[in-house]
Design an enzyme around this catalytic site. Structure first.
Site, PDB file in Angstrom:
ATOM      1  N   SER A 108       0.825  -1.214   0.000  1.00 11.17           N
ATOM      2  CA  SER A 108       0.000   0.000   0.000  1.00 11.17           C
ATOM      3  C   SER A 108       0.856   1.260   0.000  1.00 11.17           C
ATOM      4  O   SER A 108       0.462   2.294  -0.552  1.00 11.17           O
ATOM      5  CB  SER A 108      -0.929   0.005   1.221  1.00 11.17           C
ATOM      6  N   ARG A 153       3.050   1.672  -3.392  1.00 10.62           N
ATOM      7  CA  ARG A 153       2.261   2.265  -4.473  1.00 10.62           C
ATOM      8  C   ARG A 153       2.214   3.787  -4.381  1.00 10.62           C
ATOM      9  O   ARG A 153       1.801   4.460  -5.316  1.00 10.62           O
ATOM     10  CB  ARG A 153       0.833   1.692  -4.457  1.00 10.62           C
ATOM     11  N   LEU A 164      14.973   2.373   9.695  1.00  9.38           N
ATOM     12  CA  LEU A 164      14.196   2.539   8.468  1.00  9.38           C
ATOM     13  C   LEU A 164      14.701   3.765   7.725  1.00  9.38           C
ATOM     14  O   LEU A 164      14.587   4.890   8.216  1.00  9.38           O
ATOM     15  CB  LEU A 164      12.701   2.701   8.787  1.00  9.38           C
ATOM     16  N   GLU A 165      15.280   3.546   6.551  1.00 11.09           N
ATOM     17  CA  GLU A 165      15.712   4.658   5.704  1.00 11.09           C
ATOM     18  C   GLU A 165      14.626   4.862   4.651  1.00 11.09           C
ATOM     19  O   GLU A 165      14.600   4.172   3.629  1.00 11.09           O
ATOM     20  CB  GLU A 165      17.064   4.351   5.051  1.00 11.09           C
ATOM     21  N   TYR A 180      25.739 -12.631  17.049  1.00  5.55           N
ATOM     22  CA  TYR A 180      25.772 -11.257  16.553  1.00  5.55           C
ATOM     23  C   TYR A 180      26.892 -10.449  17.192  1.00  5.55           C
ATOM     24  O   TYR A 180      27.546  -9.644  16.535  1.00  5.55           O
ATOM     25  CB  TYR A 180      24.418 -10.596  16.817  1.00  5.55           C
TER      26      TYR A 180
END
Length: 632
Positions: free
Chosen positions: A534, A537, A556-557, A588
């Site tokens: 969504s 788009r 989050l880029e 990690y």
């Protein structure tokens, strides 16, 4: 025109400019916005009234009336400006609100605001706006019933510590000063103790204890001759009331954070055996708190407890719950289930720092105390934020008649199919139950899809800004960059939004954001992140992943490739994550990580890449440059 009238006109102009500037403020709750509107109404009333009477005003009207009312506006704005969404230490203030609710039936009439100051030792409570009742009566009488239904509880704290949850435990002590003054607790107790000293109703043992804890009474107790009468107007009385007040505030804080209240005041006191006019000795303060916590009889605790019960019909009691260290050591924010645990998480943070820091060090595979300090603060902040967000989400679901999140049951299979490359919904559920995968908060079960999970947009952003440097230097070649070595963080402006508020992503803009959820990825899975269809788009893209074992909020880029701005709702499900198995488990923290347990967006740490130093050395060598001659 008289000088006083000229100064009044200047004061009015200054206030109008300050209020115009404040109109751009964004607050964390509507009460602060309403309070600001009241300030604007007060200014308009002062301005209109003074203009109507300007020709007949005398100095008394100005200095004893209008000036005080305008100063009230400035003082209020000082705290409102430091209590905007970007400035206020939101998580700790929410904890303080819960503590205030325990003591006031009308706590909604008070707004906790903060002032961020540059003095690193300045933790204090400012009572002026909260308790200057004559000022409020004067304003109401002067301007046709203009009232302020809410009062500001003003707490000062050093700006350097606005996200330091080890230092911010001191704010519980400062809130204690507000409660003390609100009910005049220690004022009344000091008068009662003075009365009993004058009437000689304390026994010998009690007088001995009082002499230790209240040294300003030493001339009035255990005296070989009839003691002089102690008056409520003497310096000894004032000093004793000050000492009682500090003891009360320490005990008030200890109810919520245990002995954590002792740690910071101990470190901040040079001479711990010395008392002053305003404060008892640190040694005695620590003993009073410790005696309270272990239930040891102590005359100060007993007297203060009796005064509290008499006036507030409540008792000194432990109001926090112990939080387990286990989740801290898994490097995930503890999942808090009650307000008492909300308070207790900060006490646990102090316990870990003082007694179990080596365990955190081993989990991070690093002896860097600064890294441990950052991770510990991030985990505390996020655990509080998760509790607050989850509670608000549940309250909103209840108000809308919606169901609460219900995570499906674990599978009856003992093990997840190891051959499966992409994890299904049931695989994810099983990992959540085993706590090999941690996602907090998981607000709704519909976030779980058939082959993945949706993640929500968090509250914090780093927005790129243009600075004085010609470009961001992502290399260690300071020769060709013209000395452009400004820290990358300086090219970004941090900003915060409320849950449900929106963030406008402009065309061709990239911002750094984080997921609302804090996640721990299984050691044998990689998490691939994509925009939900969504949002794709709409032209928004994200390019990121999380490695096996990663812990923290997801970075989050976000880039808007559309030609139009897009308004994104904070808390909306904008990202879908796909878990894929890797051939074997990895640890990690076996290698040093640049992004550890982040809860707010962090700028690129590319400059820490070791190969950049090698590349720069090669360039210097081939161009006959003297190494490190201008490298910072």
């Amino acid at each position: 025109m008289s000088k006083a009238r000229e100064l009044l006109l200047l004061h009015l102009s200054q206030a109008e400019v300050a209020l115009d500037r404040a109109k751009n403020n964004s607050y964390s709750d509507e009460q602060k916005q309403q309070y600001q509107r009241k300030l604007e109404a007060l200014f308009e009333a002062v301005k209109a009234d003074s203009e109507n009477r300007m020709s007949s005003l005398n100095d008394s009207d100005i200095y004893n009336g209008y000036r005080n009312h305008l100063n009230f506006i400035f003082k209020s704005l000082e705290f409102l400006d430091s209590s905007t969404l970007n400035q206020i230490p939101y998580e700790i203030v929410e904890c303080l609100k819960y503590a205030m609710d325990d003591w006031l039936q009308t706590s909604d009439k008070y707004i906790i605001v903060t002032s961020l100051v540059n003095d690193f030792e300045n933790f204090s409570f400012d009572p002026w706006v909260a308790f200057d009742y004559s000022l409020y009566f004067d304003i109401e009488a002067s301007y046709g019933g203009l009232d302020f239904p809410h009062k500001l509880v003003q707490i000062n704290l050093p700006q350097a510590f606005s996200r330091d949850y080890l230092a911010l435990v001191v704010l519980y002590h400062e809130l204690g000063h507000f409660i003390d003054m609100r009910f005049r607790l220690m004022d009344g107790l000091t008068s009662e103790v003075v009365k009993r000293v004058n009437q000689n109703t304390f026994n010998i043992a009690e007088l001995s204890e009082l002499k230790v804890y209240l040294p300003n009474l030493k001339d009035y107790i255990l005296h070989p001759h009839p003691p002089p009468i102690l008056s409520t107007s003497t310096q000894a009385f004032e000093a004793t009331m000050n000492h009682f007040s500090e003891y009360f505030c320490d005990l008030f804080a200890a109810q919520y954070i245990g002995d954590a209240v002792n740690h910071y005041i101990t470190y901040g006191t040079a001479n711990q055996n010395r008392s002053s006019f305003t404060h008892p000795s640190t040694v005695e303060r620590v003993k009073v708190v410790n005696d309270f916590l272990v239930g040891q009889d102590n005359i100060i605790v007993r007297l203060i407890g009796e005064a509290i019960f008499k006036i507030c019909s409540t008792t000194l009691q432990k109001r926090y719950s112990t939080v387990s260290s286990n989740e801290f050591y898994s490097l995930v924010p503890p999942q808090l289930s009650s307000v008492s645990e909300l308070h207790g998480v900060m006490a646990k943070g102090w316990h870990i720092w003082l007694h179990e820091r080596d365990i955190m060090s081993s989990k991070l595979n690093s002896g860097d105390t600064t890294k441990i300090y950052k991770v510990l603060n991030n985990l505390i902040e996020k655990s509080i934020a998760n509790y607050i967000t989850s509670k608000k989400w549940k309250d909103a679901c209840f108000a809308k008649g919606l169901g609460l999140p219900d995570i499906p049951e674990a599978s009856t299979q003992s093990d997840i199919q190891q051959l499966a490359n992409c994890l299904t919904k049931q695989d994810i559920v099983d990992l959540l139950h085993k706590k090999e995968l941690v996602i907090r908060p998981l607000l709704a079960s519909d976030q779980l899809g058939n082959v993945g999970i949706d993640f929500r947009l968090g509250q914090d952003f780093l927005v790129s800004i243009q600075g004085r440097e010609p470009f961001i230097n992502a290399s260690k070649n300071y020769w060709l960059s013209g000395g452009a070595n400004r820290d990358i963080f300086q090219f970004f402006q941090p900003t915060r939004r409320q849950i449900g508020e929106t963030f406008i992503l402009h065309p061709h803009q990239t911002v750094l954001a984080v997921s609302l959820e804090y996640i721990k990825v299984p050691d044998d899975c990689i998490l691939l992140l994509f925009m939900r269809s969504s949002y794709s788009r709409l032209g928004i893209t994200v390019s990121t992943m999380a490695q096996p074992g990663y812990t923290g909020c997801l970075s989050l880029e976000l880039t808007n490739n559309n030609n139009n701005p897009v308004n994104l709702a904070i808390g909306a499900r904008i990202i879908q994550g796909l878990f894929q198995r890797v051939s074997s488990s990895t640890a990690y923290f076996d290698s040093q990580r640049k992004y550890v347990c982040q809860v707010r967006p962090e700028p690129s740490a590319v400059i820490k890449d070791q190969d950049l130093s090698v590349l720069n050395h090669l360039w210097e060598a081939s161009n006959n440059r003297v190494p490190s001659s201008i490298t910072p």
